[in-house]
Write a protein that holds these residues in place. Structure first.
Motif, mmCIF file in Angstrom:
data_model
loop_
_atom_site.group_PDB
_atom_site.id
_atom_site.type_symbol
_atom_site.label_atom_id
_atom_site.label_comp_id
_atom_site.label_asym_id
_atom_site.label_seq_id
_atom_site.Cartn_x
_atom_site.Cartn_y
_atom_site.Cartn_z
ATOM 1 N N MET A 127 -0.959 10.622 6.968
ATOM 2 C CA MET A 127 -0.809 9.723 5.830
ATOM 3 C C MET A 127 0.631 9.204 5.710
ATOM 4 O O MET A 127 0.859 8.103 5.239
ATOM 5 C CB MET A 127 -1.240 10.434 4.547
ATOM 6 C CG MET A 127 -2.746 10.619 4.450
ATOM 7 S SD MET A 127 -3.622 9.044 4.642
ATOM 8 C CE MET A 127 -5.253 9.606 5.048
ATOM 9 N N ALA A 128 1.595 10.010 6.137
ATOM 10 C CA ALA A 128 2.975 9.532 6.135
ATOM 11 C C ALA A 128 3.116 8.323 7.056
ATOM 12 O O ALA A 128 3.780 7.334 6.714
ATOM 13 C CB ALA A 128 3.915 10.654 6.566
ATOM 14 N N ASN A 129 2.476 8.373 8.220
ATOM 15 C CA ASN A 129 2.524 7.249 9.142
ATOM 16 C C ASN A 129 1.723 6.067 8.621
ATOM 17 O O ASN A 129 2.097 4.908 8.848
ATOM 18 C CB ASN A 129 2.016 7.678 10.515
ATOM 19 C CG ASN A 129 2.989 8.593 11.227
ATOM 20 O OD1 ASN A 129 4.120 8.771 10.783
ATOM 21 N ND2 ASN A 129 2.567 9.180 12.327
ATOM 22 N N ALA A 130 0.627 6.331 7.930
ATOM 23 C CA ALA A 130 -0.131 5.237 7.308
ATOM 24 C C ALA A 130 0.725 4.526 6.271
ATOM 25 O O ALA A 130 0.679 3.294 6.143
ATOM 26 C CB ALA A 130 -1.414 5.783 6.678
ATOM 27 N N ARG A 131 1.524 5.278 5.514
ATOM 28 C CA ARG A 131 2.418 4.658 4.534
ATOM 29 C C ARG A 131 3.446 3.766 5.229
ATOM 30 O O ARG A 131 3.774 2.682 4.732
ATOM 31 C CB ARG A 131 3.132 5.729 3.702
ATOM 32 C CG ARG A 131 2.264 6.384 2.650
ATOM 33 C CD ARG A 131 3.084 7.191 1.664
ATOM 34 N NE ARG A 131 3.740 8.322 2.294
ATOM 35 C CZ ARG A 131 3.182 9.524 2.429
ATOM 36 N NH1 ARG A 131 1.946 9.728 1.980
ATOM 37 N NH2 ARG A 131 3.842 10.517 3.001
ATOM 38 N N ARG A 132 3.954 4.211 6.371
ATOM 39 C CA ARG A 132 4.927 3.410 7.105
ATOM 40 C C ARG A 132 4.300 2.104 7.578
ATOM 41 O O ARG A 132 4.952 1.059 7.576
ATOM 42 C CB ARG A 132 5.461 4.208 8.303
ATOM 43 C CG ARG A 132 6.299 5.408 7.886
ATOM 44 C CD ARG A 132 6.523 6.361 9.049
ATOM 45 N NE ARG A 132 7.309 5.769 10.126
ATOM 46 C CZ ARG A 132 7.510 6.341 11.304
ATOM 47 N NH1 ARG A 132 6.960 7.527 11.556
ATOM 48 N NH2 ARG A 132 8.240 5.743 12.217
ATOM 49 N N VAL A 133 3.047 2.172 7.986
ATOM 50 C CA VAL A 133 2.335 0.970 8.414
ATOM 51 C C VAL A 133 2.142 0.015 7.239
ATOM 52 O O VAL A 133 2.301 -1.202 7.369
ATOM 53 C CB VAL A 133 0.983 1.366 9.052
ATOM 54 C CG1 VAL A 133 0.093 0.155 9.220
ATOM 55 C CG2 VAL A 133 1.211 2.058 10.390
ATOM 56 N N ILE A 134 1.798 0.569 6.074
ATOM 57 C CA ILE A 134 1.622 -0.263 4.878
ATOM 58 C C ILE A 134 2.947 -0.903 4.477
ATOM 59 O O ILE A 134 3.006 -2.085 4.098
ATOM 60 C CB ILE A 134 1.046 0.587 3.729
ATOM 61 C CG1 ILE A 134 -0.397 1.014 4.062
ATOM 62 C CG2 ILE A 134 1.078 -0.169 2.404
ATOM 63 C CD1 ILE A 134 -0.972 2.042 3.116
ATOM 64 N N ALA A 164 -0.458 -2.897 13.080
ATOM 65 C CA ALA A 164 -1.675 -2.970 12.253
ATOM 66 C C ALA A 164 -1.669 -4.217 11.372
ATOM 67 O O ALA A 164 -2.687 -4.918 11.269
ATOM 68 C CB ALA A 164 -1.794 -1.714 11.397
ATOM 69 N N GLY A 165 -0.540 -4.502 10.723
ATOM 70 C CA GLY A 165 -0.458 -5.683 9.870
ATOM 71 C C GLY A 165 -0.693 -6.970 10.644
ATOM 72 O O GLY A 165 -1.371 -7.889 10.171
ATOM 73 N N LYS A 166 -0.163 -7.041 11.864
ATOM 74 C CA LYS A 166 -0.332 -8.242 12.690
ATOM 75 C C LYS A 166 -1.777 -8.379 13.158
ATOM 76 O O LYS A 166 -2.317 -9.494 13.230
ATOM 77 C CB LYS A 166 0.618 -8.190 13.878
ATOM 78 C CG LYS A 166 2.096 -8.313 13.494
ATOM 79 C CD LYS A 166 2.998 -8.187 14.714
ATOM 80 C CE LYS A 166 4.470 -8.309 14.328
ATOM 81 N NZ LYS A 166 5.368 -8.151 15.497
ATOM 82 N N LEU A 167 -2.416 -7.265 13.484
ATOM 83 C CA LEU A 167 -3.827 -7.325 13.883
ATOM 84 C C LEU A 167 -4.694 -7.812 12.727
ATOM 85 O O LEU A 167 -5.612 -8.620 12.919
ATOM 86 C CB LEU A 167 -4.305 -5.956 14.359
ATOM 87 C CG LEU A 167 -3.732 -5.427 15.680
ATOM 88 C CD1 LEU A 167 -4.282 -4.040 15.975
ATOM 89 C CD2 LEU A 167 -4.032 -6.375 16.831
ATOM 90 N N ALA A 168 -4.408 -7.314 11.520
ATOM 91 C CA ALA A 168 -5.188 -7.730 10.344
ATOM 92 C C ALA A 168 -5.042 -9.225 10.096
ATOM 93 O O ALA A 168 -6.028 -9.919 9.821
ATOM 94 C CB ALA A 168 -4.747 -6.931 9.122
#
Length: 554
Positions: A370-377, A346-350
Motif C-alpha cells: 500500500m505504501a507503493n500504491a500511495r506513491r503511484v497515486i 500506472a497514471g500514464k497507462l490509465a
C-alpha cells in the motif's frame, strides 16, 4: 371386517417432536454461522456509486444484498461498521503464493518439480512429457497448490483475498490458477484453473534454448508444431480407418487453446524492448496477450491500447537498496530516472486507456504494497482507479468479473474492511472475509530469503595481470535477477541473469576493456553475504571475482 387403527405410542411421538425441534435449532444455528451483516458502513462497491452508510449481507459464501436500504436479517451475526469502509476483496494478479518452497536438493527437477527453482533442467520432463523442464506448457499450478502458510497469512493481513498463483520459471512456464487465500484443501481455494498460459523470455541454463534468440525460435516452433498437431489429430478423428494414429503429445496439446485464442498468454516482460517483442509475437500468432511486470509499459501505451493488451503491473517499485552515505558514489542518473518513472507508469497507462491490474511483483515485505500504491497515486493515478486496479480490473482481465471484483449481490463474498481509506497512511485492515467467512488477521511477516541478492555490491575482479573493481547493483524479485554495473569497465545492464536455490548466480554484461566493448560472463556462488566465482571476458583469459555487499538488502 372392522378397520384397525394404528396409533403411535405417546412416547414415540414425543421423541419425534424433540428430534424435529433439535433439527430446526441446528438449521438455525448453521444459518447464523453462514450469515453475516456489516451495518452502518461506507461501501465502496466499485461497480456502482459509493454508499456512505449501508449494509452488506453475506449468506452461504455469497453477497446476498448490499445497499443503503438493506437491513440485517434476524439470523445474521451483525458487525457494526460505523467508521469502517468495506471494499471488494483485493486481488494480487501475479504471485507464487500457494506453491511449495523450493527444494535445496541438487537433483534435476522433474515432473511438477519443474515449477520450482532448480540447479538445472533435466533432459526429460514430467510424466509422458516430450519436453524438458522449462518447455512444458502442460504443467498446471493447481497440481502443486498448498494451503496455509505464513506468506498467505501476511497477504491477507493487508486485505488481499485472492491471488493469481503462477509458475516460477521456464520459457513455457505452465498454466496458472486463481486462488482464494483461505481453504482447508487446494480444491476449496481454487476459483478458476487454468487461467492463462505463462511465458518467460529468460534462456534456460545448461540446455537449449540458452540464448534469447533461441527462446524466440523455440516459442515460434512449438506454436507451429501445435497447429500441425491439432490439424493432424482432427484429420485422424474424422477418418481413423486406414490412417496412422498420430503420437500423443501433451505439450503440444496444451498449446492448442493458446494458438486458437481460447487461452490468454501472460508474458513476463519489463523493458520497452521486451514488451515490443512480446507484442510482435502475439500479433504473429494472434495470441490473447497479457503483459506481466510492465515497468516500461507506458512507453508503448499507445500500441497496448490499440491491440487491447492489458498489463499486470508490478508494485515492486525500484528503490535505493543501501543507506545513503557521504563517501558513497552518487547513483547514476539512469537509476534515479528509472526510480521516478516507475511511479508514473500506472497514471500514464490509465490516461492512455490501457487496462491494468496491480500485482505485488514478488515484494518481500507485503507491508510495502500500500505504501507503493500511495506513491503511484501521488505520481498521477487517481485513487479510484487504484482501487479498481486491485479489484474489478484484475477480475475482468482474468475472466472472473461475474464472481469477484465488486460488491454486488450474487458474487463471492470476498470483502476487505478497513478503518480509514484504503490508501491512507494510517489505515488499518480490521476484517477480511473470504468465501463468506471471516479469517484471522496477523501482522505481515517482513523480510524473506527471496531477495537475498538485492543490494549494492563491490566486485573485485582478478584478471591475472591486473585487478579491477566495479560496483554491481542487483535487484532480485523472487527468482528474477536484474541489475547493472558501473566503474572502470564501463556502465551497463546485466542480462541472461539467473539464480538458484543452491546459491548459484550467473549473468552477462557488456564491459569496456582497452577501448573495446566485450561481453563478460560472471558465474559464482553466494554464501556468507559474499559472492565468489569466475569471470570470462570474450578475448581475454578467464579470471576470478569476489563481491561483497556495501549495505544490507531490503
Amino acid at each position: 371386517m372392522p378397520k384397525v387403527r394404528s396409533r403411535l405410542p405417546v412416547a414415540v411421538l414425543a421423541l419425534l417432536l424433540v428430534a424435529l425441534s433439535l433439527n430446526s435449532i441446528t438449521n438455525a444455528q448453521r444459518s447464523a454461522i453462514d450469515t453475516y451483516a456489516i451495518t452502518n458502513a461506507r461501501l465502496i462497491t466499485v461497480s456502482g456509486p459509493l454508499i456512505e452508510r449501508g449494509t452488506v449481507v453475506i449468506r452461504n459464501g455469497l453477497i446476498a444484498a448490499a445497499g443503503a436500504d438493506v437491513h440485517a436479517p434476524p439470523d445474521a451475526r451483525v458487525i457494526d461498521g460505523t467508521g469502517l469502509s468495506v471494499y471488494p476483496g483485493l486481488i494480487d494478479s501475479y504471485t507464487d503464493l500457494g506453491l511449495p518452497e523450493a527444494s535445496p536438493s541438487p537433483s534435476p527437477a522433474t515432473g511438477l518439480a519443474a515449477f520450482l527453482p532448480a540447479p538445472g533442467p533435466s533432459p526429460r520432463g514430467g510424466p509422458n512429457s516430450t519436453q524438458p523442464p522449462g518447455l512444458q506448457p502442460e504443467m498446471m499450478v493447481e497440481d502443486v497448490i498448498r494451503t496455509g502458510g505464513t506468506e498467505i497469512e501476511s497477504w491477507r493481513s493487508v486485505g488481499i483475498t485472492t491471488a493469481l498463483a503462477t509458475p516460477r520459471t521456464g520459457v513455457w512456464m505452465g498454466q496458472s490458477a486463481l486462488i482464494n487465500l483461505s481453504g482447508e484443501t487446494p480444491q476449496q481455494m481454487i476459483v478458476r484453473s487454468p487461467v492463462a498460459m505463462h511465458v518467460g523470455f529468460t534462456p534456460l541454463r545448461g540446455t537449449y534454448p540458452g540464448s534469447l534468440l533461441g527462446v524466440f525460435s523455440t516459442l515460434r516452433q512449438m506454436m507451429l508444431d501445435a497447429q500441425r498437431y491439432r490439424d493432424s489429430m482432427a484429420i485422424y478423428e474424422r477418418n481413423p480407418r486406414g490412417t496412422r494414429r498420430p503420437d500423443t503429445d501433451r505439450s503440444l496439446a496444451a498449446l492448442i487453446p493458446v494458438v486458437e485464442g481460447r487461452m490468454p498468454v501472460v508474458m513476463l516482460v519489463d523493458t520497452e524492448r521486451e514488451i515490443t517483442r512480446a507484442l510482435d509475437l502475439a500479433s504473429e500468432f494472434k495470441l490473447r496477450l497479457i503483459i506481466a511486470g510492465g515497468r516500461e509499459a507506458d512507453r508503448v501505451a499507445e500500441r497496448l491500447a490499440k491491440q487491447n493488451v492489458p498489463v499486470l503491473l508490478s508494485l515492486n517499485l525500484p528503490k535505493r537498496t543501501t543507506p545513503a552515505m557521504a563517501e558513497a558514489e552518487p547513483e547514476p542518473m539512469r537509476v534515479l530516472r528509472e526510480r521516478v518513472e516507475a511511479q508514473q507508469t500506472a497514471g500514464k497507462l490509465a490516461k492512455a486507456g490501457v487496462r491494468f491490474a496491480f500485482q505485488s511483483g514478488s515484494l518481500t515485505d507485503i507491508a510495502d504494497l500500500m505504501a507503493n500504491a500511495r506513491r503511484v497515486i501521488e505520481n498521477g493515478l487517481q485513487a479510484a482507479d487504484a482501487a479498481r486496479a486491485f479489484t474489478i480490473w484484475p477480475a475482468q482481465i482474468l475472466g472472473v468479473e461475474s464472481q469477484l471484483g465488486s460488491i454486488e449481490a450474487g458474487k463471492i463474498a470476498n470483502l476487505t474492511v478497513t478503518r480509514g481509506d484504503l490508501f491512507a497512511r494510517d489505515t488499518r485492515v480490521v476484517h477480511v472475509f473470504i468465501d463468506g467467512r471471516p479469517v484471522d488477521l496477523r501482522p505481515p511477516a517482513g523480510g524473506s530469503s527471496r531477495n537475498i541478492l538485492s543490494g549494492t555490491w563491490t566486485v573485485n575482479i582478478n584478471l591475472g595481470q591486473s585487478d579491477r573493481s566495479i560496483t554491481l547493483n542487483l535487484r532480485q524479485e523472487g527468482d528474477r535477477l536484474t541489475g547493472s554495473i558501473s566503474g572502470p569497465l564501463g556502465a551497463g545492464e546485466i542480462s541472461n541473469a539467473s539464480t538458484t536455490s543452491a546459491g548459484e548466480v550467473r549473468f552477462t554484461v557488456p564491459v569496456n576493456v582497452e577501448g573495446q566493448t566485450s561481453e563478460a560472463t560472471f558465474a559464482g556462488t553466494f554464501a556468507n553475504n559474499e559472492i565468489r566465482g569466475s569471470v570470462t571476458i570474450v578475448g581475454s583469459s578467464p579470471g576470478t571475482f569476489t563481491a561483497t555487499r556495501s549495505g544490507q538488502p531490503n
